[in-house]
Design a protein around this motif. Structure first.
Motif, mmCIF file in Angstrom:
data_model
loop_
_atom_site.group_PDB
_atom_site.id
_atom_site.type_symbol
_atom_site.label_atom_id
_atom_site.label_comp_id
_atom_site.label_asym_id
_atom_site.label_seq_id
_atom_site.Cartn_x
_atom_site.Cartn_y
_atom_site.Cartn_z
ATOM 1 N N ILE A 172 18.893 -68.853 -53.729
ATOM 2 C CA ILE A 172 18.540 -68.984 -52.157
ATOM 3 C C ILE A 172 18.210 -70.381 -52.180
ATOM 4 C CG2 ILE A 172 17.419 -68.232 -50.211
ATOM 5 C CD1 ILE A 172 19.378 -66.173 -51.449
ATOM 6 N N HIS A 218 21.927 -60.913 -47.684
ATOM 7 C CA HIS A 218 20.807 -62.026 -47.498
ATOM 8 C C HIS A 218 21.083 -62.540 -46.155
ATOM 9 C CE1 HIS A 218 18.604 -65.856 -47.652
ATOM 10 N NE2 HIS A 218 19.674 -66.216 -47.702
ATOM 11 N N THR A 260 22.634 -72.292 -50.829
ATOM 12 C CA THR A 260 22.530 -70.879 -51.145
ATOM 13 C C THR A 260 23.768 -70.548 -51.604
ATOM 14 O OG1 THR A 260 20.747 -70.527 -49.502
ATOM 15 C CG2 THR A 260 22.059 -68.623 -50.052
ATOM 16 N N THR A 284 20.194 -71.597 -45.565
ATOM 17 C CA THR A 284 20.534 -70.374 -44.797
ATOM 18 C C THR A 284 19.194 -70.075 -44.212
ATOM 19 O OG1 THR A 284 19.837 -69.316 -46.950
ATOM 20 C CG2 THR A 284 22.164 -69.529 -46.246
#
Length: 373
Positions: A358, A192, A321, A362
């Motif tokens: 998520i 990610h 996250t 981030t």
């Protein structure tokens, strides 16, 4: 001098310093010892009036019930399931994952008529030793918050014939292992970050050994990581990014994550990591605190990821996250694995599912000209 009758003698035992016996209770209630035993156990065809008479006699004599040690000898069980904590006991109640795991475990053990014995390390974070547990009776052992690959207690318990459930390791054929996909979850987080464009990554790890070390992880320590989850989570990150800077913490608390991140963020802006992978959510909270204290914006200047999926009220509006693991269910499953052992069956190893979440910590790295100084 008048002689005490048997019944008078039975009444004296409650105040004479001697422990009242079931036979004394039976005599006082006018029933046989076997009937009195059934009345206490709640099993068998005992009339309610008889049971009440036995219990009333027990109260009069101060008799609390059958001796649990004698009962355990008859059953071949102690009624004790030991849970090992590598650090001080305080740690188990400061870490939400540990609290949830113990809660799930206790929930299942209570239905097995088993008690939970917590055996912890000391102030130097040295785990229990074989000498500490050598004379402790137990039906099974759960390595819940320790599980070093070379822990000498493993061979001690296996040698005594005590079944072992290892939570998150160690992974050995002679123990039943319960874990999550540490490597797969950390790999998903690393990918990610890579997809967002991050290239300068650093990691704040859980302890590689319970020896109190704090600071950069040397090559020697990298080669001697004693815990499978720490090793797998670090390997996943470096399989994506190559070798990364690693700062190790001595214990899993927010303050240690904050101190480790401050060390990493002290680098010049051009060398400072744009993302930090913390091996737990508590450490990630500390990383975010250090970033904000340094004047950095999260996630604009620094992306942060964790592992566990705990509630993080310390983060205000941030949603971390992270990888969510079912830590309460983990405790329940550990309890069910113990139940299998107690029933004479060797439980299968279990790997519980995880889920990547998520959040808002981030984002793509800032352009070179927009980095905070």
């Amino acid at each position: 001098m008048p002689r005490l009758s048997d019944r008078d003698a039975e009444g004296v035992c409650a105040v004479s310093g001697q422990r009242p016996t079931l036979a004394a209770v039976a005599a006082r209630a006018g029933v046989s010892p076997s009937t009195a035993s059934l009345a206490f156990s709640g099993a068998g065809p005992v009339a309610q009036e008889t049971r009440e008479r036995v219990l009333a006699a027990a109260r009069e004599l101060g008799y609390a019930g059958p001796d649990p040690l004698a009962r355990s000898l008859r059953q071949g069980r102690s009624g004790i399931v030991a849970t090992l904590i590598g650090e001080r006991l305080l740690y188990a109640f400061r870490d939400p994952v540990a609290v949830g795991l113990l809660d799930g475990l206790a929930e299942v053990l209570s239905s097995l008529d088993s008690g939970l014995l917590l055996i912890s390390g000391d102030a130097t974070r040295t785990g229990p030793t074989p000498d500490q547990v050598a004379r402790t009776p137990m039906d099974a052992v759960i390595f819940a918050m320790c599980g070093r690959d070379d822990d000498p207690l493993l061979d001690h318990f296996i040698g005594r014939g005590i079944p072992v459930v290892a939570v998150d390791g160690p992974h050995r054929e002679d123990v039943a292992v319960l874990d999550v996909d540490d490597y797969g979850g950390s790999m998903a987080l690393a990918r990610h970050l890579a997809e967002l464009g991050h290239r300068r990554i650093a990691t704040v790890t859980l302890p590689s050994r319970l020896d109190g070390h704090r600071g950069p992880m040397s090559d020697e320590r990298r080669a001697q990581v004693g815990f499978a989850d720490v090793r797998q989570r670090l390997k996943a990150v470096e399989d994506v990014f190559g070798r990364v800077p690693v700062v190790e913490t001595p214990t899993n608390i927010i303050e240690e994550g904050q101190q480790a991140a401050a060390l990493l963020l002290a680098a010049p802006p051009a060398e400072r990591p744009t993302a930090i992978v913390a091996q737990s959510d508590l450490l990630a909270v500390g990383v975010i605190r250090a970033a904000l204290d340094s004047g950095l914006r999260v996630p604009d200047d620094l992306s942060v990821v964790g592992f566990d999926g705990i509630e993080t009220p310390w983060l205000d509006h941030y949603v971390l996250t992270t990888v969510e693991q079912p830590y309460v269910e983990k405790g329940r499953v550990a309890g069910r694995m113990v139940a299998e052992f107690l029933a004479g069956r060797r439980p299968d190893d279990v790997r519980l599912p995880i889920e990547v979440r998520i959040g808002t910590t981030t984002a793509p790295p800032a352009a070179a000209g927009t980095l905070a100084p």
